[in-house]
Design a protein around this motif. Structure first.
Motif, mmCIF file in Angstrom:
data_model
loop_
_atom_site.group_PDB
_atom_site.id
_atom_site.type_symbol
_atom_site.label_atom_id
_atom_site.label_comp_id
_atom_site.label_asym_id
_atom_site.label_seq_id
_atom_site.Cartn_x
_atom_site.Cartn_y
_atom_site.Cartn_z
ATOM 1 N N ASP A 43 -15.015 14.658 -5.267
ATOM 2 C CA ASP A 43 -14.711 14.789 -3.844
ATOM 3 C C ASP A 43 -13.278 14.301 -3.594
ATOM 4 O OD1 ASP A 43 -14.527 14.669 -1.078
ATOM 5 O OD2 ASP A 43 -16.529 13.812 -0.816
ATOM 6 N N GLN A 44 -12.341 15.221 -3.646
ATOM 7 C CA GLN A 44 -10.925 14.876 -3.524
ATOM 8 C C GLN A 44 -10.565 14.335 -2.149
ATOM 9 O OE1 GLN A 44 -8.603 15.022 -6.149
ATOM 10 N NE2 GLN A 44 -10.551 15.194 -7.236
ATOM 11 N N ARG A 45 -11.181 14.866 -1.109
ATOM 12 C CA ARG A 45 -10.880 14.391 0.254
ATOM 13 C C ARG A 45 -11.299 12.935 0.418
ATOM 14 N NH1 ARG A 45 -13.499 15.520 5.847
ATOM 15 N NH2 ARG A 45 -11.759 15.048 7.207
ATOM 16 N N SER A 46 -12.516 12.617 -0.006
ATOM 17 C CA SER A 46 -12.994 11.233 0.085
ATOM 18 C C SER A 46 -12.142 10.319 -0.780
ATOM 19 C CB SER A 46 -14.454 11.137 -0.365
ATOM 20 O OG SER A 46 -15.290 11.823 0.526
ATOM 21 N N LEU A 47 -11.785 10.793 -1.960
ATOM 22 C CA LEU A 47 -10.968 9.987 -2.865
ATOM 23 C C LEU A 47 -9.628 9.649 -2.221
ATOM 24 C CD1 LEU A 47 -10.539 8.661 -5.607
ATOM 25 C CD2 LEU A 47 -9.757 10.888 -6.464
ATOM 26 N N ALA A 48 -9.018 10.618 -1.570
ATOM 27 C CA ALA A 48 -7.731 10.372 -0.908
ATOM 28 C C ALA A 48 -7.870 9.325 0.193
ATOM 29 C CB ALA A 48 -7.187 11.676 -0.342
ATOM 30 N N MET A 49 -8.923 9.425 0.986
ATOM 31 C CA MET A 49 -9.131 8.454 2.070
ATOM 32 C C MET A 49 -9.411 7.058 1.515
ATOM 33 S SD MET A 49 -11.092 10.612 5.058
ATOM 34 C CE MET A 49 -12.569 10.874 4.120
ATOM 35 N N VAL A 50 -10.209 6.987 0.453
ATOM 36 C CA VAL A 50 -10.538 5.693 -0.143
ATOM 37 C C VAL A 50 -9.291 5.051 -0.744
ATOM 38 C CG1 VAL A 50 -11.781 4.602 -2.057
ATOM 39 C CG2 VAL A 50 -12.964 6.211 -0.564
ATOM 40 N N LEU A 51 -8.490 5.835 -1.468
ATOM 41 C CA LEU A 51 -7.274 5.282 -2.075
ATOM 42 C C LEU A 51 -6.292 4.804 -1.012
ATOM 43 C CD1 LEU A 51 -6.707 7.755 -5.040
ATOM 44 C CD2 LEU A 51 -7.496 5.374 -5.151
ATOM 45 N N ASN A 52 -6.204 5.515 0.089
ATOM 46 C CA ASN A 52 -5.342 5.092 1.192
ATOM 47 C C ASN A 52 -5.804 3.743 1.745
ATOM 48 O OD1 ASN A 52 -3.245 5.535 3.224
ATOM 49 N ND2 ASN A 52 -4.972 5.730 4.633
ATOM 50 N N SER A 53 -7.097 3.612 1.959
ATOM 51 C CA SER A 53 -7.648 2.359 2.493
ATOM 52 C C SER A 53 -7.492 1.222 1.490
ATOM 53 C CB SER A 53 -9.126 2.544 2.842
ATOM 54 O OG SER A 53 -9.267 3.496 3.863
ATOM 55 N N LEU A 54 -7.750 1.519 0.233
ATOM 56 C CA LEU A 54 -7.598 0.506 -0.822
ATOM 57 C C LEU A 54 -6.152 0.018 -0.876
ATOM 58 C CD1 LEU A 54 -8.610 -1.112 -3.240
ATOM 59 C CD2 LEU A 54 -8.253 0.932 -4.642
ATOM 60 N N GLY A 55 -5.215 0.951 -0.806
ATOM 61 C CA GLY A 55 -3.802 0.573 -0.806
ATOM 62 C C GLY A 55 -3.445 -0.334 0.356
ATOM 63 N N GLY A 56 -4.023 -0.075 1.516
ATOM 64 C CA GLY A 56 -3.760 -0.917 2.683
ATOM 65 C C GLY A 56 -4.255 -2.340 2.493
ATOM 66 N N VAL A 57 -5.437 -2.485 1.909
ATOM 67 C CA VAL A 57 -5.985 -3.823 1.667
ATOM 68 C C VAL A 57 -5.136 -4.547 0.627
ATOM 69 C CG1 VAL A 57 -7.962 -5.134 0.810
ATOM 70 C CG2 VAL A 57 -8.325 -3.164 2.289
ATOM 71 N N LEU A 58 -4.749 -3.844 -0.416
ATOM 72 C CA LEU A 58 -3.919 -4.471 -1.448
ATOM 73 C C LEU A 58 -2.579 -4.916 -0.873
ATOM 74 C CD1 LEU A 58 -4.728 -2.077 -4.424
ATOM 75 C CD2 LEU A 58 -5.474 -4.454 -4.171
ATOM 76 N N GLN A 59 -2.012 -4.127 0.019
ATOM 77 C CA GLN A 59 -0.764 -4.522 0.673
ATOM 78 C C GLN A 59 -0.959 -5.783 1.500
ATOM 79 O OE1 GLN A 59 0.409 -0.900 2.757
ATOM 80 N NE2 GLN A 59 2.166 -0.748 1.383
ATOM 81 N N ARG A 60 -2.071 -5.857 2.240
ATOM 82 C CA ARG A 60 -2.350 -7.054 3.058
ATOM 83 C C ARG A 60 -2.458 -8.296 2.197
ATOM 84 N NH1 ARG A 60 -6.531 -5.642 7.850
ATOM 85 N NH2 ARG A 60 -5.971 -7.774 8.415
ATOM 86 N N GLN A 61 -2.855 -8.120 0.942
ATOM 87 C CA GLN A 61 -2.957 -9.243 0.012
ATOM 88 C C GLN A 61 -1.640 -9.526 -0.690
ATOM 89 O OE1 GLN A 61 -6.356 -7.717 -2.357
ATOM 90 N NE2 GLN A 61 -7.283 -9.692 -1.873
ATOM 91 N N GLY A 62 -0.623 -8.712 -0.434
ATOM 92 C CA GLY A 62 0.672 -8.886 -1.094
ATOM 93 C C GLY A 62 0.690 -8.331 -2.511
ATOM 94 N N ARG A 63 -0.278 -7.495 -2.832
ATOM 95 C CA ARG A 63 -0.386 -6.915 -4.176
ATOM 96 C C ARG A 63 0.265 -5.530 -4.176
ATOM 97 N NH1 ARG A 63 -6.735 -7.854 -5.161
ATOM 98 N NH2 ARG A 63 -6.307 -6.670 -7.048
ATOM 99 N N PHE A 64 1.578 -5.546 -3.945
ATOM 100 C CA PHE A 64 2.316 -4.312 -3.709
ATOM 101 C C PHE A 64 2.349 -3.384 -4.930
ATOM 102 C CE2 PHE A 64 4.098 -7.502 -0.796
ATOM 103 C CZ PHE A 64 3.698 -6.909 0.391
ATOM 104 N N ALA A 65 2.462 -3.916 -6.111
ATOM 105 C CA ALA A 65 2.520 -3.073 -7.312
ATOM 106 C C ALA A 65 1.223 -2.303 -7.508
ATOM 107 C CB ALA A 65 2.813 -3.927 -8.544
ATOM 108 N N GLU A 66 0.090 -2.932 -7.167
ATOM 109 C CA GLU A 66 -1.212 -2.277 -7.303
ATOM 110 C C GLU A 66 -1.447 -1.261 -6.196
ATOM 111 O OE1 GLU A 66 -4.574 -5.003 -8.462
ATOM 112 O OE2 GLU A 66 -2.972 -6.438 -7.978
ATOM 113 N N ALA A 67 -0.866 -1.548 -5.032
ATOM 114 C CA ALA A 67 -1.075 -0.672 -3.887
ATOM 115 C C ALA A 67 -0.392 0.659 -4.136
ATOM 116 C CB ALA A 67 -0.528 -1.304 -2.619
#
Length: 64
Positions: free
Chosen positions: A40-64
């Motif tokens: 499910d590419q659409r769901s995957l894109a939305m999940v990765l976007n959300s995951l990146g946002g959480v990682l950014q909030r944690q200061g984990r920029f390289a992972e985001a």
């Protein structure tokens, strides 16, 4: 979006709102795996976007 992905995303979203970022990352990772398994590419894109946002909030920029 498959029901399993939707549920995991909702859990992750609640944990983000409660400031439990490590738990949110785990829930988004579960959502990512389910989306990949389903192809499910659409769901995957939305999940990765959300995951990146959480990682950014944690200061984990390289992972985001």
């Amino acid at each position: 979006m498959a029901a399993a992905v939707t549920t995991a995303v909702r859990v992750a979203s609640v944990t983000v709102r409660n400031g439990r970022f490590a738990e949110a990352v785990e829930a988004f990772q579960r959502s990512r795996l389910i989306s990949e398994e389903l192809g499910d590419q659409r769901s995957l894109a939305m999940v990765l976007n959300s995951l990146g946002g959480v990682l950014q909030r944690q200061g984990r920029f390289a992972e985001a």
